[in-house]
Design an enzyme around this catalytic site. Structure first.
Site, PDB file in Angstrom:
ATOM      1  N   ARG A 110      38.518  48.360  43.057  1.00  0.00           N
ATOM      2  CA  ARG A 110      39.318  48.687  44.228  1.00  0.00           C
ATOM      3  C   ARG A 110      40.058  47.471  44.739  1.00  0.00           C
ATOM      4  O   ARG A 110      39.583  46.341  44.608  1.00  0.00           O
ATOM      5  CB  ARG A 110      38.407  49.200  45.352  1.00  0.00           C
ATOM      6  CG  ARG A 110      38.007  50.628  45.159  1.00  0.00           C
ATOM      7  CD  ARG A 110      36.883  51.085  46.038  1.00  0.00           C
ATOM      8  NE  ARG A 110      36.882  50.585  47.397  1.00  0.00           N
ATOM      9  CZ  ARG A 110      37.594  51.104  48.390  1.00  0.00           C
ATOM     10  NH1 ARG A 110      38.384  52.122  48.167  1.00  0.00           N
ATOM     11  NH2 ARG A 110      37.509  50.618  49.600  1.00  0.00           N
ATOM     12  N   SER A 173      30.742  41.663  40.964  1.00  0.00           N
ATOM     13  CA  SER A 173      29.330  42.012  41.108  1.00  0.00           C
ATOM     14  C   SER A 173      28.534  41.891  39.811  1.00  0.00           C
ATOM     15  O   SER A 173      28.062  42.890  39.238  1.00  0.00           O
ATOM     16  CB  SER A 173      29.220  43.422  41.669  1.00  0.00           C
ATOM     17  OG  SER A 173      29.957  43.472  42.858  1.00  0.00           O
ATOM     18  N   ASP A 227      28.727  41.811  45.443  1.00  0.00           N
ATOM     19  CA  ASP A 227      28.831  42.975  46.336  1.00  0.00           C
ATOM     20  C   ASP A 227      27.757  42.978  47.422  1.00  0.00           C
ATOM     21  O   ASP A 227      27.983  43.446  48.539  1.00  0.00           O
ATOM     22  CB  ASP A 227      28.840  44.300  45.558  1.00  0.00           C
ATOM     23  CG  ASP A 227      27.724  44.425  44.543  1.00  0.00           C
ATOM     24  OD1 ASP A 227      26.938  43.467  44.406  1.00  0.00           O
ATOM     25  OD2 ASP A 227      27.633  45.474  43.879  1.00  0.00           O
TER      26      ASP A 227
HETATM   27  C1  GLC Z   1      24.030  44.173  38.838  1.00  0.00           C
HETATM   28  C2  GLC Z   1      24.741  42.825  38.970  1.00  0.00           C
HETATM   29  C3  GLC Z   1      24.691  42.331  40.396  1.00  0.00           C
HETATM   30  C4  GLC Z   1      25.198  43.390  41.349  1.00  0.00           C
HETATM   31  C5  GLC Z   1      24.430  44.684  41.146  1.00  0.00           C
HETATM   32  C6  GLC Z   1      24.908  45.792  42.042  1.00  0.00           C
HETATM   33  O1  GLC Z   1      22.685  43.972  39.043  1.00  0.00           O
HETATM   34  O2  GLC Z   1      24.169  41.896  38.091  1.00  0.00           O
HETATM   35  O3  GLC Z   1      25.442  41.150  40.531  1.00  0.00           O
HETATM   36  O4  GLC Z   1      25.057  42.940  42.662  1.00  0.00           O
HETATM   37  O5  GLC Z   1      24.543  45.094  39.802  1.00  0.00           O
HETATM   38  O6  GLC Z   1      26.241  46.091  41.819  1.00  0.00           O
END
Ligand code: GLC
Length: 496
Positions: A110, A173, A227
């Site tokens: 996004r 993330s 995130d």
């Molecule tokens: C996975 C990623 C992490 C992220 C999570 C939720 O565990 O490694 O960085 O925060 O997914 O999206």
């Protein structure tokens, strides 16, 4: 005569008793299979039920792993790496201007444009969602970042801000080792991403290069964040007690506010704040075997066919990328043993990822004896000739898998609440599993209550789209700090 009467009575009673027996046997004959198959099914699934003792044990091991992760010496051996995020300053309302946010971490990404002003914290807010095809998620890093830069360019042109230099917060993330707010090296891909030549490299630089290469837009990356950090930031804006950011979506992870004195890994940052957000990357919990005592054959079989085999084992018991697949594997195994779906149509479930995680929520949403949705779902999947009992069994399996996930996540949150050890902690939560599942929140709350130290309290709040808005806020704070620094330096020059 008496003897004849005696024989007549005997025959009559025996036949009545016989008839009773016949009916009982006949009646039982339509159910004995069900009765014993329920028991057999329960037995086969028993390891998916977590006892309180085991949940406490999970929480205890997690605390040890976090402590190890925070320490320089033991970090190498810790599963929970506790990466410093370099996000130390929360928004103070003095941020102003236009900010972009880019949120990458799941099946879509996004782009958001936020206008912060002096009166209203978020005056304007527009966003677009762009699909991220499988092909791009598994191709090269160059293809991935070029694609993102192209979508960013489309977005800023659409909203006519392509001629301005706009600060961007990049929510990326995946586990990153950060060396500053704008330097984040990807440690390893998770959640099915496998783009080549990104692991070990600075993702802010890769994105900035892809943007520069285009020459048609002027975007400046001000911050890279996870995130969970975005989720925490966007809620901390309104709730000062918010100390934990939690995601239970495609993946799972949590971040929390830690005292600088406990963070041996943080260096080279001149900020004078005494706290820092730690990205735990708890999804990797269990990778050293510490969760083997509760993992089942279903978990092991699932893990063996993932692109990151042996990695993210805690995440694989909790998050949306995997829950549906666990349910599918359990159902196939039950069907093969003749304990569910008596015809061969169950074979439609042999296809990997056929049972999507969102189906768990849809099935569990209905009251116990209402099978209408479940029937539709099974039909759509391609099953035929199933009974209400089959539906009840599917629901039972969904419940087992989602309860286990909620309790595992609760063990994690309780561990962090105990670690923070403040009277009241607000936990900002986001992610599709948490948002869509009808009982997830309640199950987590129940379990967290049992696991936290007496005298502590907590609250789970939903942080919708925190990872997007949070990124813009982090970029805005970074921008404000920079402006304040320039101002301070200017004052020094004038007065010294
Ligand atoms: C996975 C990623 C992490 C992220 C999570 C939720 O565990 O490694 O960085 O925060 O997914 O999206």
């Amino acid at each position: 005569m008496d003897l004849a009467l005696y024989y007549i009575n005997l025959v009559a009673y025996t036949s009545i008793a016989g008839m009773f027996l016949f009916f009982i046997v006949k009646k039982r004959k339509t159910h004995p299979f069900e009765q014993s198959s329920w028991e057999k099914m329960e037995k086969k699934c028993a390891k998916l039920i977590l006892t309180n003792k085991n949940i406490k044990r999970v929480s205890g091991i997690m605390l040890e792993e976090i402590e190890m992760g925070l320490r320089q010496k033991s970090n190498k051996n810790a599963d929970i790496k506790c990466y410093p995020t370099y996000v130390r300053n929360l928004p103070n309302g003095k941020e102003k201007g236009k900010f972009l946010a880019l949120d990458l971490g799941g099946t879509n990404f996004r782009v958001l444009l936020i206008q912060l002003g002096e009166t209203a914290p978020e005056k304007e807010f527009v966003s677009r969602e762009f699909p991220l095809p499988d092909l791009i998620r598994t191709s090269s890093g160059e293809a991935l970042f070029d694609h993102i830069a192209e979508c960013l360019a489309l977005f800023v042109k659409e909203f006519k801000v392509d001629k301005e230099i706009i600060p961007l917060g990049f929510t990326f993330s995946f586990p990153c080792r950060q060396e500053g707010l704008t330097k984040a090296k990807l440690v390893q891909w998770t959640k099915g991403f496998t783009c080549s030549e990104v692991e070990g490299r600075d993702v802010a630089e890769l994105l900035q290069n892809a943007i520069h290469k285009r020459k048609d837009v002027h975007i400046k990356i001000m911050a890279v964040l996870n995130d969970t950090t975005g989720t925490l930031m966007s809620s901390a804006y309104k709730q000062p007690n918010c100390k934990i950011g939690l995601i239970i979506g495609t993946g799972t992870n949590a971040c929390y506010v830690e005292k600088i004195e406990n963070m041996e890994l943080l260096d080279g940052d001149s900020d004078d704040s005494n706290q820092c957000i730690v990205n735990t990357e708890w999804g990797a919990f269990g990778d050293n075997g510490s969760l083997d005592f509760i993992r089942t054959d279903f978990d092991r079989a699932l893990d063996s066919v993932t692109s990151n085999r042996g990695k993210q084992l805690y995440e694989k018991m909790i998050s949306g990328k995997y829950l549906g697949e666990i349910v599918r594997r359990v159902l196939v195994s039950l069907a093969k043993d003749g304990l569910i779906f008596k015809d061969s149509s169950y074979k439609c479930l042999l296809e990997a990822d056929k049972f999507k995680t969102k189906l768990i929520s849809e099935i569990e949403k209905k009251p116990e004896n209402d099978f209408t949705d479940c029937e539709c779902i099974l039909e759509e999947l391609g099953l035929t000739d199933f009974t209400h009992e089959d539906c009840a069994k599917v629901r039972y399996v969904c419940q087992l898998v989602s309860r286990r996930a909620a309790f595992m996540a609760a063990a994690g949150v309780a561990t962090l609440i105990n670690k923070i050890n403040e009277k009241h902690v607000v936990v900002a939560v986001d992610g599709t599993v948490y948002r869509l599942h009808p009982h997830f929140r309640h199950l987590m709350e129940q379990k967290i209550k049992q696991l936290i130290r007496p005298g502590l309290s907590f609250e789970l709040i939903l942080s919708e789209d925190g990872s997007g808005r949070g990124a813009a806020l982090v970029a805005a704070v970074a921008d404000r700090m920079k402006r304040e620094e320039i101002y301070r330096n200017l004052l020094k020059k004038v007065f010294l």
